[in-house]
Design a protein around this motif. Structure first.
Motif, short mmCIF file in Angstrom:
data_model
loop_
_atom_site.label_atom_id
_atom_site.label_comp_id
_atom_site.label_asym_id
_atom_site.label_seq_id
_atom_site.Cartn_x
_atom_site.Cartn_y
_atom_site.Cartn_z
N SER A 174 27.51 -44.90 111.40
CA SER A 174 28.33 -43.64 111.26
C SER A 174 28.03 -42.57 110.17
O SER A 174 28.35 -41.46 110.40
N SER A 207 33.99 -44.03 110.74
CA SER A 207 33.90 -45.54 110.85
C SER A 207 34.26 -46.00 112.18
O SER A 207 35.29 -45.78 112.68
N THR A 246 35.39 -50.64 107.06
CA THR A 246 34.32 -50.64 105.94
C THR A 246 34.68 -50.58 104.54
O THR A 246 35.47 -49.34 104.40
#
Ligand code: AGP
Length: 614
Positions: free
Chosen positions: A309, A353, A358
């Motif tokens: 990402s 994300s 996360t």
């Protein structure tokens, strides 16, 4: 990081638990276990290593285990304590009546453990989770009510957690709660489910309820009760899950990763759908709720993300700066959260994300939110914890991604960044209309170009076979494709464990060139455009040091054959859009190298799909 499943109803609980854990295997796979209630006794079955090891144990005892219609299960990615049988979940108290599964980290577990040990509890594992089992058992001894015992226990626990608990004396009750770790309840007829994530539920029910932080849910086959941490009853918000069970099948592909790579043309179409209809129409992005006047006056953007990402974010920076002239900083979330970050209400903060779970990125986003910044979240999981922090939520619609190595979610994030950058440029009127129209046209036809690459992978497979014995690998690029080089290297190291690094081609001569010799493959991302000649010269420099040169290019220049031992050709594309095409052969190269090496492509060692610890 770990996966949790709970079931109470009329089915054989073990079947539901093992199926659920199988679909959550992407969350961790270094040990697993279940707790069931057999003839009025809570019994634990655990195994170190892959889930198959647990399945083998269950198979041997299936007649007994399958009597239970209640159970909790867990698949682990180790944080506290090695991935051994003792440390595998569920964990139990000394009397063996309570069983607990947990995802997250209990930060004050040492103090809790010391106190519990002083009070006579004997610990059998090195995990933080075992403290919860002892704590709940102690509280249950005082209040004789499992929900209340869990509620009181959570008041003493610090950290992040999703927890499911069963008690021997209550053979039809599961209590679950969460704080900063996901948990979703699945509603059935005469049965109920709870899990870390939707894939464990969708084959049974589409009715679900996402638990919020500090909510406690009590499940029996016919009831669901929800309270907050202060014991106030709460209204339940039941949602219909958008996923289809077929999303979890490999559809004939050998690995999820390969299936997901091949899904990318449709993923691009999905992301564009409803947002970009024609090259002469404006991009529609109602998801961006930032007032247009504020958007015009933005003087700074920060993007936080991790891993793949982060690479998408780096392309995003390039696009927004190029199209809108707004300075953009990109930073790994894990760094952003431990320094004095300068952000305020005039800064737009973008969190990227796939999972939306996360921990580093959630913390970074919350930090920025507390300073008044508008938060824009780009995620594949609009149902995630991070999504709930968003002022503007841009779902990327890649569909569920099972393989630990992100592929289709990356391309979906990239396309989302193209749309956001174009949208901003249109609001700011900061870009030439003809240039915008050309880019939009190219975006619309991008899926066909990806399809062309996917239809002819022979060159990539040949190259993969040839270089699969390499110990190291270097990827070079410049400008907008530098993140592509990083992503190509990340894919390769994740699934083949080859030491791969991405460099800006211009930096090679400032140090890394010392490593080059006849054993070092150097893959140049050589897309036609303003840095083409520069990368070509940098490739010459590498060749002069005897490196084994590979080109990934949209150029048909015959002269390249003299310089490069292998050439992976891709359809012609504008330099600005090239990251969305050039990454596809790199994903395939990594896949085929790992395949030739016989690696566990979908579940590489030491990794997990969503990293819910900092
Ligand atoms: C990608 O292949 C990796 N598995 C990993 O780097 C991942 O991108 C990273 O952990 C961030 O995850 P997220 O996108 O779910 O936040």
């Amino acid at each position: 990081m770990c996966g949790i499943v709970g079931y109470v109803g009329n089915k054989k609980a073990v079947d539901v638990l093992l199926e659920g854990l199988t679909s959550l295997e992407y969350r961790g796979y270094d040990s697993s276990g279940i707790a069931v209630n057999i003839d009025g006794k809570v019994q634990l079955f655990k195994a170190a290593g892959k889930l198959q090891n647990l399945k083998n144990i269950v198979e041997k005892n299936y007649a007994e285990i399958s009597k239970s219609t209640i159970g909790i299960g867990h698949i682990r990615w180790a944080t506290h304590g090695a991935p051994t049988v003792e440390n595998a979940h569920p964990h139990s108290c000394n009397c063996g009546k309570v069983a607990v599964v947990h995802n997250g980290i209990i930060e004050n577990f040492k103090e809790l453990r010391e106190r519990l040990e002083k009070n006579g509890c004997t610990f059998r594992s090195q995990t933080d989770t075992e403290t919860i089992a002892h704590l709940v058992a102690t509280k249950f001894g005082e209040v004789h009510n499992l929900t209340e015992a869990v509620r009181l226990a959570t008041k003493e626990i610090e950290g992040a957690y999703a927890i499911c608990v069963i008690h021997q004396d209550l053979p039809d009750t599961i209590v679950a709660t969460r704080r900063n770790a996901p948990l979703v309840v699945g509603l059935g007829e005469g049965e109920n489910y709870v899990a870390s994530d939707v894939p464990a539920l969708i084959q049974y029910t589409k009715k679900a309820m996402y638990l919020e932080d500090n909510q406690i849910v009590t499940l029996t086959p016919n009831s669901i009760e929800l309270i907050d941490i202060d014991n106030n009853p709460l209204k339940q918000k039941v949602e219909t899950l958008p996923w289809e069970p077929v999303a979890l099948s490999k559809m004939g592909y050998k690995h999820f990763m390969l299936k997901e790579i091949h899904e990318q043309p449709d993923v691009v179409r999905n992301v564009l759908s409803g947002k970009l209809r024609a090259s002469d129409e404006k991009v529609l992005l109602k998801e961006v709720t930032l007032d247009k006047e504020k958007l015009r006056n933005l003087n700074r953007i920060q993007i936080v993300a991790c891993g793949t990402s982060l690479h998408a974010a780096m392309v995003g920076k390039y696009l927004i700066e190029e199209f809108c002239g707004i300075p953009v900083d990109v930073e790994p979330s894990s760094e952003y959260i431990y320094r004095k970050t300068i952000t305020d209400k005039n800064t737009l903060v973008i969190g990227v994300s796939q999972s939306g779970e996360t921990a580093d990125t959630i913390t970074a986003v919350r930090q920025a939110k507390s300073k008044g910044s508008h938060i824009l979240i780009i995620t594949n999981r609009p149902d995630s914890t991070m999504a709930r922090e968003a002022d503007s939520l841009v779902p990327v619609n890649a569909g569920i991604e099972v393989s630990v190595a992100a592929t289709k979610s990356y391309i979906a994030q990239l396309i989302s960044f193209y749309l956001i950058a174009i949208y901003m440029a249109e609001v700011k009127n900061s870009m030439d209309l003809k240039e915008l129209a050309d880019l939009k046209h190219e975006l619309i036809i991008l899926p066909q170009k990806i399809e062309k690459i996917l239809a002819h992978t022979e060159d990539i497979q040949r190259c993969a076979r040839k270089f699969s014995g390499s110990k190291d690998f270097i990827f070079i690029a410049r400008g907008i494709n530098f993140p592509t080089a990083l992503e190509g290297a990340l894919k390769l190291k994740e699934i083949s464990y080859i030491n791969a690094t991405g460099y800006t081609a211009g930096e090679l001569k400032h140090g890394p060139i010392a490593m080059l010799d006849e054993s070092m493959p150097v893959l140049s991302i050589l897309m036609k455009g303003k840095v083409y000649d520069k990368i070509l010269s940098n490739s010459e420099e590498a060749k002069a040091r005897n490196a084994r040169m590979i080109a990934l290019t949209d150029s048909e220049d015959e002269k390249l054959k003299e310089l490069f031992e292998n050439i992976i050709e891709i359809p012609e594309i504008s330099e600005i859009l090239s990251p969305a095409l050039a990454v596809v052969p790199l994903q395939l190269l990594a896949y085929y190298i790992a395949e030739f090496l016989g690696k566990d492509v979908d579940q590489p060692r030491n990794l997990a799909k969503s990293v819910t610890v900092e």
